[in-house]
Write a protein that holds these residues in place. Structure first.
Motif, short mmCIF file in Angstrom:
data_model
loop_
_atom_site.label_atom_id
_atom_site.label_comp_id
_atom_site.label_asym_id
_atom_site.label_seq_id
_atom_site.Cartn_x
_atom_site.Cartn_y
_atom_site.Cartn_z
N ILE A 35 0.77 -1.31 -0.11
CA ILE A 35 -0.05 -0.16 -0.06
C ILE A 35 0.83 1.22 -0.01
CG2 ILE A 35 -1.57 1.22 1.18
CD1 ILE A 35 -2.91 -1.29 2.09
N ARG A 36 1.92 1.28 0.83
CA ARG A 36 2.88 2.33 0.73
C ARG A 36 3.43 2.79 -0.37
NH1 ARG A 36 4.92 -0.37 5.21
NH2 ARG A 36 7.02 0.05 4.19
N LEU A 37 3.82 1.59 -1.14
CA LEU A 37 4.44 1.47 -2.63
C LEU A 37 3.29 2.17 -3.71
CD1 LEU A 37 6.34 1.01 -4.81
CD2 LEU A 37 5.56 -1.21 -4.87
N GLY A 86 3.96 10.39 -7.34
CA GLY A 86 4.97 10.99 -8.47
C GLY A 86 5.98 10.18 -8.32
N GLY A 87 6.36 9.42 -6.99
CA GLY A 87 7.54 8.74 -7.15
C GLY A 87 7.60 7.42 -7.83
N THR A 88 8.94 6.93 -7.96
CA THR A 88 8.94 5.61 -8.70
C THR A 88 9.25 4.59 -7.78
OG1 THR A 88 11.34 5.89 -8.54
CG2 THR A 88 10.24 6.96 -10.43
N PHE A 128 11.18 4.47 -3.90
CA PHE A 128 10.56 3.71 -2.74
C PHE A 128 11.26 2.55 -2.14
CE2 PHE A 128 7.94 0.55 -0.84
CZ PHE A 128 7.25 1.21 0.38
N PHE A 129 11.95 1.99 -2.87
CA PHE A 129 12.83 0.58 -2.23
C PHE A 129 13.97 1.17 -1.73
CE2 PHE A 129 9.62 -1.95 -4.69
CZ PHE A 129 9.23 -2.78 -3.43
#
Length: 106
Positions: free
Chosen positions: A40-42, A49-51, A55-56
């Motif tokens: 869910i956070r991803l 707008g993040g990739t 994220f990782f």
């Protein structure tokens, strides 16, 4: 910090942060741990707008390594998996229910 009233601190990352707040505020400290699965956070990160890679990369930083340990120190754990309305209602309920009460930290 204010002499009276409520104070919200976002983003405890280390058990030492929790210990400092317990020492500073004693039983007036209310620790609410907000939890959401990484899937869910991803999704939320990508929607903002993040990739996937960003994220990782962020999740692998040392500041994120102890977040799960903080869950065992919290007074309450609130899942953040549904809409913001139900999430905010639960936070408000916990805060109002415990306003002015003394709590013992685990």
């Amino acid at each position: 910090m204010p002499d009276d009233g409520d104070l919200v601190i976002d983003g405890l990352r280390f058990p030492e942060d929790h210990a400092f707040l317990v020492e500073s505020f004693g039983p007036a400290f209310l620790h609410i741990h907000i939890d959401a699965p990484s899937t869910i956070r991803l999704e939320r990160s990508i929607s903002a707008g993040g990739t996937r890679e960003e994220f990782f990369q962020a999740m692998s930083r040392p500041t994120e390594a102890n977040v799960s340990k903080l869950m065992s120190l919290a007074h309450f754990i609130v899942p953040n998996v549904n809409g913001s309305e139900s999430f905010l209602l639960e936070i408000r309920r916990i805060v109002e229910e415990h306003r002015g009460r003394s709590l013992i930290c685990p």
